[in-house]
Design a protein around this motif. Structure first.
Motif, PDB file in Angstrom:
ATOM      1  N   PRO A 183       0.823  -1.212   0.000  1.00 55.75           N
ATOM      2  CA  PRO A 183       0.000   0.000   0.000  1.00 55.75           C
ATOM      3  C   PRO A 183       0.855   1.260   0.000  1.00 55.75           C
ATOM      4  O   PRO A 183       2.032   1.237   0.382  1.00 55.75           O
ATOM      5  CB  PRO A 183      -0.811  -0.122   1.291  1.00 55.75           C
ATOM      6  CG  PRO A 183      -0.008  -1.008   2.166  1.00 55.75           C
ATOM      7  CD  PRO A 183       0.691  -1.971   1.245  1.00 55.75           C
ATOM      8  N   TYR A 184       0.242   2.350  -0.412  1.00 54.45           N
ATOM      9  CA  TYR A 184       0.955   3.625  -0.520  1.00 54.45           C
ATOM     10  C   TYR A 184       1.619   4.013   0.790  1.00 54.45           C
ATOM     11  O   TYR A 184       2.780   4.444   0.818  1.00 54.45           O
ATOM     12  CB  TYR A 184      -0.018   4.726  -0.959  1.00 54.45           C
ATOM     13  CG  TYR A 184       0.614   6.088  -1.006  1.00 54.45           C
ATOM     14  CD1 TYR A 184       1.349   6.495  -2.123  1.00 54.45           C
ATOM     15  CD2 TYR A 184       0.515   6.966   0.078  1.00 54.45           C
ATOM     16  CE1 TYR A 184       1.948   7.742  -2.169  1.00 54.45           C
ATOM     17  CE2 TYR A 184       1.116   8.215   0.039  1.00 54.45           C
ATOM     18  CZ  TYR A 184       1.824   8.596  -1.077  1.00 54.45           C
ATOM     19  OH  TYR A 184       2.429   9.831  -1.107  1.00 54.45           O
ATOM     20  N   GLU A 185       0.906   3.852   1.902  1.00 60.25           N
ATOM     21  CA  GLU A 185       1.437   4.262   3.203  1.00 60.25           C
ATOM     22  C   GLU A 185       2.686   3.490   3.573  1.00 60.25           C
ATOM     23  O   GLU A 185       3.634   4.048   4.148  1.00 60.25           O
ATOM     24  CB  GLU A 185       0.364   4.083   4.285  1.00 60.25           C
ATOM     25  CG  GLU A 185      -0.841   4.990   4.150  1.00 60.25           C
ATOM     26  CD  GLU A 185      -1.797   4.555   3.050  1.00 60.25           C
ATOM     27  OE1 GLU A 185      -2.650   5.380   2.658  1.00 60.25           O
ATOM     28  OE2 GLU A 185      -1.685   3.389   2.572  1.00 60.25           O
ATOM     29  N   LEU A 186       2.722   2.205   3.247  1.00 61.35           N
ATOM     30  CA  LEU A 186       3.908   1.404   3.532  1.00 61.35           C
ATOM     31  C   LEU A 186       5.084   1.875   2.688  1.00 61.35           C
ATOM     32  O   LEU A 186       6.206   2.034   3.190  1.00 61.35           O
ATOM     33  CB  LEU A 186       3.613  -0.070   3.259  1.00 61.35           C
ATOM     34  CG  LEU A 186       4.794  -1.037   3.333  1.00 61.35           C
ATOM     35  CD1 LEU A 186       5.472  -0.980   4.708  1.00 61.35           C
ATOM     36  CD2 LEU A 186       4.353  -2.463   3.003  1.00 61.35           C
ATOM     37  N   GLU A 188       5.538   4.795   1.408  1.00 56.41           N
ATOM     38  CA  GLU A 188       5.942   6.102   1.894  1.00 56.41           C
ATOM     39  C   GLU A 188       6.828   5.973   3.127  1.00 56.41           C
ATOM     40  O   GLU A 188       7.837   6.688   3.261  1.00 56.41           O
ATOM     41  CB  GLU A 188       4.707   6.943   2.211  1.00 56.41           C
ATOM     42  CG  GLU A 188       4.997   8.424   2.412  1.00 56.41           C
ATOM     43  CD  GLU A 188       3.722   9.240   2.523  1.00 56.41           C
ATOM     44  OE1 GLU A 188       3.640  10.304   1.881  1.00 56.41           O
ATOM     45  OE2 GLU A 188       2.799   8.795   3.240  1.00 56.41           O
ATOM     46  N   SER A 189       6.504   5.030   4.005  1.00 59.63           N
ATOM     47  CA  SER A 189       7.333   4.789   5.193  1.00 59.63           C
ATOM     48  C   SER A 189       8.719   4.285   4.807  1.00 59.63           C
ATOM     49  O   SER A 189       9.728   4.664   5.414  1.00 59.63           O
ATOM     50  CB  SER A 189       6.646   3.772   6.117  1.00 59.63           C
ATOM     51  OG  SER A 189       5.445   4.280   6.625  1.00 59.63           O
ATOM     52  N   GLN A 192      10.801   7.222   3.511  1.00 60.37           N
ATOM     53  CA  GLN A 192      11.266   8.057   4.624  1.00 60.37           C
ATOM     54  C   GLN A 192      12.398   7.378   5.383  1.00 60.37           C
ATOM     55  O   GLN A 192      13.370   8.043   5.790  1.00 60.37           O
ATOM     56  CB  GLN A 192      10.087   8.351   5.559  1.00 60.37           C
ATOM     57  CG  GLN A 192       9.031   9.251   4.951  1.00 60.37           C
ATOM     58  CD  GLN A 192       7.775   9.344   5.799  1.00 60.37           C
ATOM     59  OE1 GLN A 192       7.664   8.695   6.852  1.00 60.37           O
ATOM     60  NE2 GLN A 192       6.809  10.137   5.345  1.00 60.37           N
ATOM     61  N   LEU A 216       4.364   8.937  -5.495  1.00 50.95           N
ATOM     62  CA  LEU A 216       5.382   8.734  -4.464  1.00 50.95           C
ATOM     63  C   LEU A 216       6.518   9.737  -4.606  1.00 50.95           C
ATOM     64  O   LEU A 216       6.997  10.304  -3.626  1.00 50.95           O
ATOM     65  CB  LEU A 216       5.926   7.306  -4.537  1.00 50.95           C
ATOM     66  CG  LEU A 216       5.000   6.187  -4.040  1.00 50.95           C
ATOM     67  CD1 LEU A 216       5.521   4.830  -4.486  1.00 50.95           C
ATOM     68  CD2 LEU A 216       4.871   6.223  -2.517  1.00 50.95           C
ATOM     69  N   ASN A 219       5.598  13.375  -3.474  1.00 51.69           N
ATOM     70  CA  ASN A 219       5.536  13.584  -2.031  1.00 51.69           C
ATOM     71  C   ASN A 219       6.877  13.358  -1.348  1.00 51.69           C
ATOM     72  O   ASN A 219       7.080  13.839  -0.236  1.00 51.69           O
ATOM     73  CB  ASN A 219       4.478  12.668  -1.416  1.00 51.69           C
ATOM     74  CG  ASN A 219       3.073  13.045  -1.839  1.00 51.69           C
ATOM     75  OD1 ASN A 219       2.811  14.182  -2.197  1.00 51.69           O
ATOM     76  ND2 ASN A 219       2.163  12.080  -1.805  1.00 51.69           N
ATOM     77  N   GLU A 312     -10.540  -3.506   5.462  1.00 49.39           N
ATOM     78  CA  GLU A 312      -9.348  -2.903   6.057  1.00 49.39           C
ATOM     79  C   GLU A 312      -8.345  -3.931   6.549  1.00 49.39           C
ATOM     80  O   GLU A 312      -7.209  -3.600   6.847  1.00 49.39           O
ATOM     81  CB  GLU A 312      -9.761  -1.987   7.214  1.00 49.39           C
ATOM     82  CG  GLU A 312     -10.541  -0.757   6.788  1.00 49.39           C
ATOM     83  CD  GLU A 312      -9.777   0.098   5.799  1.00 49.39           C
ATOM     84  OE1 GLU A 312      -8.571   0.331   6.013  1.00 49.39           O
ATOM     85  OE2 GLU A 312     -10.379   0.533   4.795  1.00 49.39           O
ATOM     86  N   GLN A 317      -1.896  -4.927   3.974  1.00 51.78           N
ATOM     87  CA  GLN A 317      -1.981  -3.658   4.688  1.00 51.78           C
ATOM     88  C   GLN A 317      -1.552  -3.781   6.152  1.00 51.78           C
ATOM     89  O   GLN A 317      -1.419  -2.781   6.836  1.00 51.78           O
ATOM     90  CB  GLN A 317      -3.419  -3.114   4.622  1.00 51.78           C
ATOM     91  CG  GLN A 317      -3.880  -2.790   3.222  1.00 51.78           C
ATOM     92  CD  GLN A 317      -5.330  -2.362   3.167  1.00 51.78           C
ATOM     93  OE1 GLN A 317      -5.985  -2.217   4.201  1.00 51.78           O
ATOM     94  NE2 GLN A 317      -5.840  -2.139   1.966  1.00 51.78           N
ATOM     95  N   THR A 322       9.002   0.026  10.508  1.00 52.54           N
ATOM     96  CA  THR A 322       9.777   1.081  11.163  1.00 52.54           C
ATOM     97  C   THR A 322      11.255   1.002  10.833  1.00 52.54           C
ATOM     98  O   THR A 322      12.020   1.860  11.226  1.00 52.54           O
ATOM     99  CB  THR A 322       9.627   0.995  12.697  1.00 52.54           C
ATOM    100  OG1 THR A 322      10.045  -0.306  13.152  1.00 52.54           O
ATOM    101  CG2 THR A 322       8.169   1.226  13.118  1.00 52.54           C
TER     102      THR A 322
END
Length: 325
Positions: A183-186, A188-189, A192, A216, A219, A312, A317, A322
């Protein structure tokens, strides 16, 4: 005495990862054959670039677009001695019938996988590399190699890529099925995390993944290079080989990273390593991330195209990334 080489036809039509994983088996086969050996490889036209990355491991590549009739006459005239069928489907069976020579066939273990999906089996399926070699192991006395053969040796980085601008890591953006798509959020993490180490992050993937790559990169800002849909397979291989690390789902790029000796963080969703498709001989520093609060053994489906957990709770997901460990 004839010096004619033993001619072997290896069949694997798709996909990138499955074909890459045939390389150790072909190396094992060549090592087991006494005397000169000539390996012919049959695959789909869309997968030709994968087989080309095998270099001298394969002597001749044959391709089809839609039907095995496209190559049957050529293969008959070649004088194939043995067939190693590493796909075991309707098309490969038609080739075996047409050529009529001795054939060795992959045991697909579909029933064992079915039991895993339903939670009625806890024992992982043997790795696909072992099962590839098992197809002909006893006939030729073949042994499992202790390392990957050299692949994609004749590759170059994209002309616009500045290799000397600093260390980089790879994020493989796409996947064939939703149950394997990070997923996008993963992602993005991950970006970072890589940037926090002072490394560049290079995004790779196919044309279909281009919109996600653009989002991606937009951002992520500086330090992120979007090459999604902009590189050939050989260029992607060169980028992976030179990278400090690679991040991917259960995809072909995961297997290519293992093959090229680049450490890999693989993120698993609706499939599991228990299906026998984990990174083979992954280098030091590699890690497999399984969905949180889900069975580490039981997959939702064989291909990652179905999830038993709806909405969900889709398995892919369920990752709280971390860092690398």
């Amino acid at each position: 005495m004839s010096s004619r080489p033993t001619r072997i036809l290896v069949i694997r039509f798709s996909s990138i990862g499955d074909i890459v994983l045939t390389a150790p088996a072909i190396a094992s086969l060549r090592a087991a054959i006494h005397g000169p050996c000539e390996v012919h490889f049959l695959t789909k036209s869309s997968m030709q670039s994968v087989a080309e990355g095998f270099g001298p491991l394969v002597d001749h590549i044959h391709t089809i677009d839609s039907s095995t009739a496209e190559v049957t006459q050529v293969l008959k005239s070649t004088g194939i001695d043995y067939i190693v069928d590493l796909h075991s489907n309707v098309r490969s069976r038609s080739i075996k019938r047409a050529l009529g020579c001795i054939a060795f066939t992959l045991k697909k273990e579909n029933f064992a996988k079915w039991l895993l999906v339903r939670g009625w089996r806890n024992k992982p399926v043997a790795h696909i590399v072992e099962r590839y070699i098992d197809a002909f192991r006893d006939a030729f006395g073949a042994q499992t190699p202790e390392e990957w053969p050299e692949l994609f040796a004749q590759t170059g980085l994209p002309l616009s890529f500045e290799a000397h601008a600093g260390d980089w890591e790879i994020l493989a953006v796409g996947a064939a099925h939703a149950g394997k798509q990070m997923p996008y959020e993963l992602m993005e993490s991950i970006i970072q995390h890589v940037q926090s180490k002072g490394h560049r992050i290079v995004l790779i993937g196919g044309l279909a993944d281009a919109p996600m790559g653009s989002k991606l990169q937009k951002n992520a800002g500086k330090g992120a290079l979007n090459l999604v849909g902009k590189t050939s397979l050989s260029e992607s291989a060169a980028l992976i080989r030179g990278a400090r690390h690679c991040y991917a789902g259960d995809t072909g790029m995961m297997h290519l990273s293992a093959a090229l000796g680049t450490s890999i963080s693989s993120f698993w969703g609706c499939t599991r390593p228990s299906l026998g498709m984990s990174p083979w001989l992954a280098s030091s520093g590699s890690h497999m991330f399984l969905p949180e609060n889900k069975s580490s053994i039981q997959p939702c489906s064989k291909l990652g195209n179905r999830c038993r957990h709806r909405g969900e709770s889709l398995c892919i997901q369920q990752h709280g990334f971390t860092g690398d460990t």
